[in-house]
Design a protein around this motif. Structure first.
Motif: not given
Ligand code: GLU
Length: 282
Positions: A6, A8, A10, A42, A197, A215
């Motif tokens: 995935r 993710a 924000s 997110e 988070y 990530r």
């Molecule tokens: N939402 C997080 C960000 O924008 C990423 C979280 C993740 O990949 O675990 O950095």
């Protein structure tokens, strides 16, 4: 093992080159493995999330040549799942309410006899001010910061490990002693959000049946908290792939405010998705 990953983001600002790298890498890995690439929004921080940023994320990702199955998971619609997990950890006596502000924490750790404050994945390691004085009886308090009592959390837990295939491939062992001293009592529910988070990412990765988390390397240190939460909540631990960070010409990591590297700006200047890929060497 089927490959499900995935991206993710924000929706609190424009996607920049660093996001494009993360999304393209995860997408390419999923396609190469004949797997699935999912998108998750997110947006637990409703004070900063904006619908226009979310719309821009969809648009930029499609432009980059990325697609994903619908519906997209949005964290703002998952509070019931977060509440259920918090109730469980509360009932097990692993959480306590904390009333310290950032300034309180800074003051408590800056006394000369304390030495230099230790920095963990979330900043200064919490000195534990509220740990013993908080009431843990009755039902879980709402609208308060809740911290994980790390000493209690690791007490019954052994052999925490995860597989890392990214920048430094390894079988990583998570040590209880380090979780206590170098991570400390992490916040699992923020007063203003009712989650955090760490909690949300762990529950959502499990709910989306994610086999591989791809990530940025900036989240490597947080992974030990995630692996502990997976154990406490009876959830599987995915394989982790933390990738290199995209930096600006001064070597500084790109942040949301680096609008100069926003994908939308490159688009308006006429760059093609292939030119973005070659900029990123991907
Ligand atoms: N939402 C997080 C960000 O924008 C990423 C979280 C993740 O990949 O675990 O950095």
């Amino acid at each position: 093992m089927s490959f499900r990953t995935r991206f993710a983001p924000s929706p609190t600002g424009p996607l920049h080159l660093g996001h494009a790298f993360s999304a393209l890498l995860a997408y390419d890995m999923a396609m190469a493995a004949d797997g699935v690439f999912l998108l998750r929004i997110e947006d637990i921080d409703q004070s900063r999330a904006r619908p226009e940023w979310e719309a821009q994320i969809y648009d930029d990702l499609h432009w980059l040549g990325i697609d994903w199955p619908e519906p997209v998971m949005r964290q703002s619609e998952r509070q019931d799942a977060y509440d259920a997990a918090l109730d469980r950890l509360w009932a097990e006596g692993l959480l306590y309410p904390c009333t310290c502000s950032r300034a309180d924490i800074a003051a408590a750790t800056s006394a000369p006899q304390e030495g230099t404050p230790l920095l963990g994945p979330d900043g200064i390691v919490y000195p534990g001010t509220c740990r013993e004085k908080s009431d843990r009886l009755g039902s879980r308090p709402r609208g308060m910061t809740l911290r994980l009592d790390m000493r209690k959390a690791v007490a019954g837990v052994s052999d925490l490990r995860f597989t890392e295939t990214g920048t430094e491939p390894a079988a990583v062992t998570v040590s209880s002693a380090e979780l206590i001293t170098q991570v400390g009592d992490a916040v699992l529910a923020r007063r203003d959000m009712g989650t955090s988070y760490h909690l949300s990412v762990v529950l959502d990765d499990a709910a989306q049946d994610i086999s591989h988390v791809v990530r940025g390397a900036d989240l490597f240190e947080a992974t030990q908290i995630h692996v502990l939460l997976q154990r406490l909540l009876g959830l599987p631990t995915p394989i982790y792939h933390h990738h290199r960070l995209i930096r600006d010409e001064n070597g500084k990591r790109l942040a949301k405010r680096d609008d100069a590297r926003a994908i939308s700006l490159y688009r308006s200047e006429g760059l093609t998705p292939d030119e973005i890929r070659s900029k990123l060497s991907i």
